[in-house]
Design a protein around this motif. Structure first.
Motif, PDB file in Angstrom:
ATOM      1  N   PRO A 225       0.814  -1.229   0.000  1.00 23.97           N
ATOM      2  CA  PRO A 225       0.000   0.000   0.000  1.00 23.97           C
ATOM      3  C   PRO A 225       0.844   1.274   0.000  1.00 23.97           C
ATOM      4  CG  PRO A 225      -0.916  -1.598   1.524  1.00 23.97           C
ATOM      5  CD  PRO A 225       0.391  -2.159   1.076  1.00 23.97           C
ATOM      6  N   GLY A 226       1.939   1.266   0.752  1.00 23.67           N
ATOM      7  CA  GLY A 226       2.820   2.432   0.752  1.00 23.67           C
ATOM      8  C   GLY A 226       3.525   2.620  -0.571  1.00 23.67           C
ATOM      9  N   ILE A 227       3.922   1.516  -1.205  1.00 25.84           N
ATOM     10  CA  ILE A 227       4.581   1.600  -2.512  1.00 25.84           C
ATOM     11  C   ILE A 227       3.630   2.196  -3.548  1.00 25.84           C
ATOM     12  CG2 ILE A 227       5.568   0.239  -4.387  1.00 25.84           C
ATOM     13  CD1 ILE A 227       6.644  -1.699  -2.303  1.00 25.84           C
ATOM     14  N   VAL A 228       2.390   1.709  -3.556  1.00 24.81           N
ATOM     15  CA  VAL A 228       1.414   2.203  -4.526  1.00 24.81           C
ATOM     16  C   VAL A 228       1.094   3.673  -4.275  1.00 24.81           C
ATOM     17  CG1 VAL A 228      -0.945   1.951  -5.361  1.00 24.81           C
ATOM     18  CG2 VAL A 228       0.430  -0.077  -4.908  1.00 24.81           C
ATOM     19  N   ALA A 229       0.870   4.029  -3.007  1.00 25.20           N
ATOM     20  CA  ALA A 229       0.550   5.419  -2.690  1.00 25.20           C
ATOM     21  C   ALA A 229       1.707   6.345  -3.044  1.00 25.20           C
ATOM     22  CB  ALA A 229       0.201   5.547  -1.205  1.00 25.20           C
ATOM     23  N   GLY A 230       2.931   5.952  -2.690  1.00 29.73           N
ATOM     24  CA  GLY A 230       4.090   6.780  -3.019  1.00 29.73           C
ATOM     25  C   GLY A 230       4.318   6.891  -4.508  1.00 29.73           C
ATOM     26  N   THR A 231       4.090   5.804  -5.227  1.00 25.68           N
ATOM     27  CA  THR A 231       4.254   5.825  -6.680  1.00 25.68           C
ATOM     28  C   THR A 231       3.257   6.780  -7.332  1.00 25.68           C
ATOM     29  OG1 THR A 231       5.047   3.542  -6.669  1.00 25.68           O
ATOM     30  CG2 THR A 231       4.241   4.404  -8.749  1.00 25.68           C
ATOM     31  N   LEU A 232       2.016   6.744  -6.873  1.00 21.95           N
ATOM     32  CA  LEU A 232       1.001   7.640  -7.441  1.00 21.95           C
ATOM     33  C   LEU A 232       1.308   9.098  -7.102  1.00 21.95           C
ATOM     34  CD1 LEU A 232      -2.294   5.658  -6.739  1.00 21.95           C
ATOM     35  CD2 LEU A 232      -0.892   5.669  -8.799  1.00 21.95           C
ATOM     36  N   LEU A 233       1.721   9.357  -5.853  1.00 20.79           N
ATOM     37  CA  LEU A 233       2.032  10.724  -5.442  1.00 20.79           C
ATOM     38  C   LEU A 233       3.256  11.279  -6.163  1.00 20.79           C
ATOM     39  CD1 LEU A 233       1.403  10.568  -1.583  1.00 20.79           C
ATOM     40  CD2 LEU A 233       0.027  11.748  -3.292  1.00 20.79           C
ATOM     41  N   THR A 234       4.100  10.399  -6.674  1.00 21.67           N
ATOM     42  CA  THR A 234       5.293  10.835  -7.401  1.00 21.67           C
ATOM     43  C   THR A 234       5.042  10.920  -8.897  1.00 21.67           C
ATOM     44  OG1 THR A 234       6.702   9.799  -5.715  1.00 21.67           O
ATOM     45  CG2 THR A 234       7.729  10.337  -7.832  1.00 21.67           C
ATOM     46  N   PHE A 235       4.443   9.886  -9.467  1.00 24.72           N
ATOM     47  CA  PHE A 235       4.283   9.818 -10.915  1.00 24.72           C
ATOM     48  C   PHE A 235       3.325  10.883 -11.435  1.00 24.72           C
ATOM     49  CE2 PHE A 235       2.174   8.267 -14.755  1.00 24.72           C
ATOM     50  CZ  PHE A 235       3.263   7.969 -15.550  1.00 24.72           C
ATOM     51  N   ILE A 236       2.196  11.081 -10.757  1.00 22.97           N
ATOM     52  CA  ILE A 236       1.170  11.999 -11.269  1.00 22.97           C
ATOM     53  C   ILE A 236       1.692  13.433 -11.372  1.00 22.97           C
ATOM     54  CG2 ILE A 236      -1.084  13.012 -10.785  1.00 22.97           C
ATOM     55  CD1 ILE A 236      -1.946  10.291  -9.696  1.00 22.97           C
ATOM     56  N   PRO A 237       2.258  14.017 -10.293  1.00 25.91           N
ATOM     57  CA  PRO A 237       2.767  15.393 -10.468  1.00 25.91           C
ATOM     58  C   PRO A 237       4.005  15.467 -11.341  1.00 25.91           C
ATOM     59  CG  PRO A 237       3.272  14.587  -8.270  1.00 25.91           C
ATOM     60  CD  PRO A 237       2.363  13.569  -8.905  1.00 25.91           C
ATOM     61  N   ALA A 238       4.821  14.404 -11.361  1.00 26.33           N
ATOM     62  CA  ALA A 238       6.023  14.434 -12.202  1.00 26.33           C
ATOM     63  C   ALA A 238       5.661  14.455 -13.680  1.00 26.33           C
ATOM     64  CB  ALA A 238       6.911  13.232 -11.890  1.00 26.33           C
ATOM     65  N   ALA A 239       4.603  13.748 -14.064  1.00 25.24           N
ATOM     66  CA  ALA A 239       4.196  13.726 -15.473  1.00 25.24           C
ATOM     67  C   ALA A 239       3.730  15.093 -15.948  1.00 25.24           C
ATOM     68  CB  ALA A 239       3.091  12.689 -15.684  1.00 25.24           C
ATOM     69  N   GLY A 240       3.151  15.879 -15.078  1.00 20.97           N
ATOM     70  CA  GLY A 240       2.673  17.202 -15.460  1.00 20.97           C
ATOM     71  C   GLY A 240       3.599  18.333 -15.066  1.00 20.97           C
ATOM     72  N   ASP A 241       4.791  18.010 -14.592  1.00 21.77           N
ATOM     73  CA  ASP A 241       5.721  19.047 -14.139  1.00 21.77           C
ATOM     74  C   ASP A 241       6.224  19.878 -15.316  1.00 21.77           C
ATOM     75  OD1 ASP A 241       7.600  20.030 -11.856  1.00 21.77           O
ATOM     76  OD2 ASP A 241       8.951  19.601 -13.536  1.00 21.77           O
ATOM     77  N   TYR A 242       6.400  21.168 -15.098  1.00 20.18           N
ATOM     78  CA  TYR A 242       6.940  22.045 -16.138  1.00 20.18           C
ATOM     79  C   TYR A 242       8.106  22.889 -15.628  1.00 20.18           C
ATOM     80  CZ  TYR A 242       4.358  25.881 -13.924  1.00 20.18           C
ATOM     81  OH  TYR A 242       3.888  26.792 -13.025  1.00 20.18           O
ATOM     82  N   VAL A 243       8.458  22.742 -14.346  1.00 20.74           N
ATOM     83  CA  VAL A 243       9.538  23.543 -13.772  1.00 20.74           C
ATOM     84  C   VAL A 243      10.894  22.940 -14.101  1.00 20.74           C
ATOM     85  CG1 VAL A 243      10.565  24.384 -11.626  1.00 20.74           C
ATOM     86  CG2 VAL A 243       8.085  24.455 -11.935  1.00 20.74           C
ATOM     87  N   ASN A 244      11.093  21.669 -13.770  1.00 27.07           N
ATOM     88  CA  ASN A 244      12.398  21.054 -13.951  1.00 27.07           C
ATOM     89  C   ASN A 244      12.821  21.013 -15.417  1.00 27.07           C
ATOM     90  OD1 ASN A 244      13.262  19.733 -11.170  1.00 27.07           O
ATOM     91  ND2 ASN A 244      11.058  19.415 -11.371  1.00 27.07           N
ATOM     92  N   ALA A 245      11.869  20.778 -16.323  1.00 25.16           N
ATOM     93  CA  ALA A 245      12.192  20.682 -17.745  1.00 25.16           C
ATOM     94  C   ALA A 245      12.277  22.029 -18.434  1.00 25.16           C
ATOM     95  CB  ALA A 245      11.154  19.801 -18.456  1.00 25.16           C
ATOM     96  N   SER A 246      11.984  23.102 -17.718  1.00 28.89           N
ATOM     97  CA  SER A 246      12.005  24.429 -18.322  1.00 28.89           C
ATOM     98  C   SER A 246      13.435  24.861 -18.632  1.00 28.89           C
ATOM     99  CB  SER A 246      11.345  25.439 -17.376  1.00 28.89           C
ATOM    100  OG  SER A 246      11.519  26.754 -17.854  1.00 28.89           O
TER     101      SER A 246
END
Length: 303
Positions: A225-246
């Motif tokens: 459960p922790g792996i799944v929750a952490g993966t979702l909390l990381t993957f979802i905002p990382a996919a839409g991130d625009y700061v690091n790739a700017s």
């Protein structure tokens, strides 16, 4: 007596109805909040994604229509950015899990005997939240710039080519995503591992299982459960991130993600339908990927 029984029978059905009204009244602020700040913008975004250029208007003026061709156009024009976004997010998620799991395991399991050390390490994990996301990323841009001590030292040791750069590369973007989202992976893992019953681990050892087998057969399933929750909390905002790739931070012309394209279409090109269509595609793709991932991992209760 008959009258009292009749009165009681008349009153009793009204009690559940009264409770349901109270519950609905208590839920009303939350429902209104979701309608105003989630459902309404979502509907507006969908309508915007179907707009067509105004026939007699200036640049940036569009009329409401059902122009589904917008979705086809943005996929054809920006499919490399779509694949790049999910590729970077996946790589950052895997790296964050690889770094966070040992850290969370040490804090949640090994450090139980030292509450002060456990609390101190948790504070260190949370500490980056006290600094702005932008400032942290900008600091890494300075640390990894061509004139920084790290890069000049690597070039002096011939570990990097004299004309090589680290910022503006996919490695820098993935590094920034991993660094910025490690706390989002570590905290759910810690929450799960901190509640781990150590007697299960002892039982595995008593059954002559080696430490690796106990970890693979006992610890990993119990911490899923922790792996799944952490993966979702990381993957979802990382996919839409625009700061690091700017380009203003760790990215370059060849590292642009969907967030950067959406920002450019909204604020620079004034192509609102394309930006809205990309946003809908991003949300839909993430929902599908998350649903498949949760289903395959056997943790449907998290949704």
């Amino acid at each position: 007596m008959a009258f009292a029984a009749f009165a009681t029978a008349e009153v009793q059905p009204q009690a559940p109805r009264k409770k349901s009204r109270i519950a609905l009244f208590l839920l009303l602020p939350g429902i209104l909040y979701l309608v105003l700040f989630f459902l309404t913008p979502l509907v507006s975004l969908v309508l915007t994604s179907l707009q067509a250029p105004s026939e007699f208007g200036d640049i940036g003026q569009y009329d409401y229509a059902f122009n589904w061709q917008n979705y086809v156009d943005v996929v054809e024009a920006y499919w490399p950015h779509i694949l790049r976004s999910f590729g970077y997010a996946l790589a950052a998620t895997v790296l964050a899990l690889a770094f966070s799991y040992p850290l969370a395991y040490f804090i949640g399991v090994k450090a139980r005997r030292w509450p002060l050390l456990q609390s101190l390490m948790l504070v260190l994990v949370i500490a980056p939240f006290f600094i702005s996301f932008l400032l942290r990323t900008l600091a890494w841009k300075q640390i990894l710039s061509d004139e920084s001590f790290i890069i000049t030292s690597l070039k002096a040791l011939s570990l990097m080519a004299p004309d090589a750069h680290f910022t503006g590369t996919p490695f820098a973007v993935i590094f920034g995503l991993t660094y910025n989202f490690i706390p989002f992976m570590t905290l759910p893992l810690y929450t799960t591992l901190e509640r781990l019953d150590l007697r299960y681990l002892e039982a595995g050892s008593d059954l002559y299982a080696n430490p690796f087998t106990v970890f693979r057969k006992v610890t990993i399933p119990l911490s899923m459960p922790g792996i799944v929750a952490g993966t979702l909390l990381t993957f979802i905002p990382a996919a839409g991130d625009y700061v690091n790739a700017s380009r203003d931070f760790l990215g370059g012309p060849d590292t642009q993600m969907m967030g950067n394209v959406i920002e450019a279409n909204f604020l620079v090109l004034l192509n609102y339908p394309a930006a809205a269509a990309l946003s809908i595609i991003l949300m839909s793709a993430i929902l599908v990927l998350v649903g498949v991932y949760v289903k395959r991992s056997g943790t449907e209760d998290l949704l």
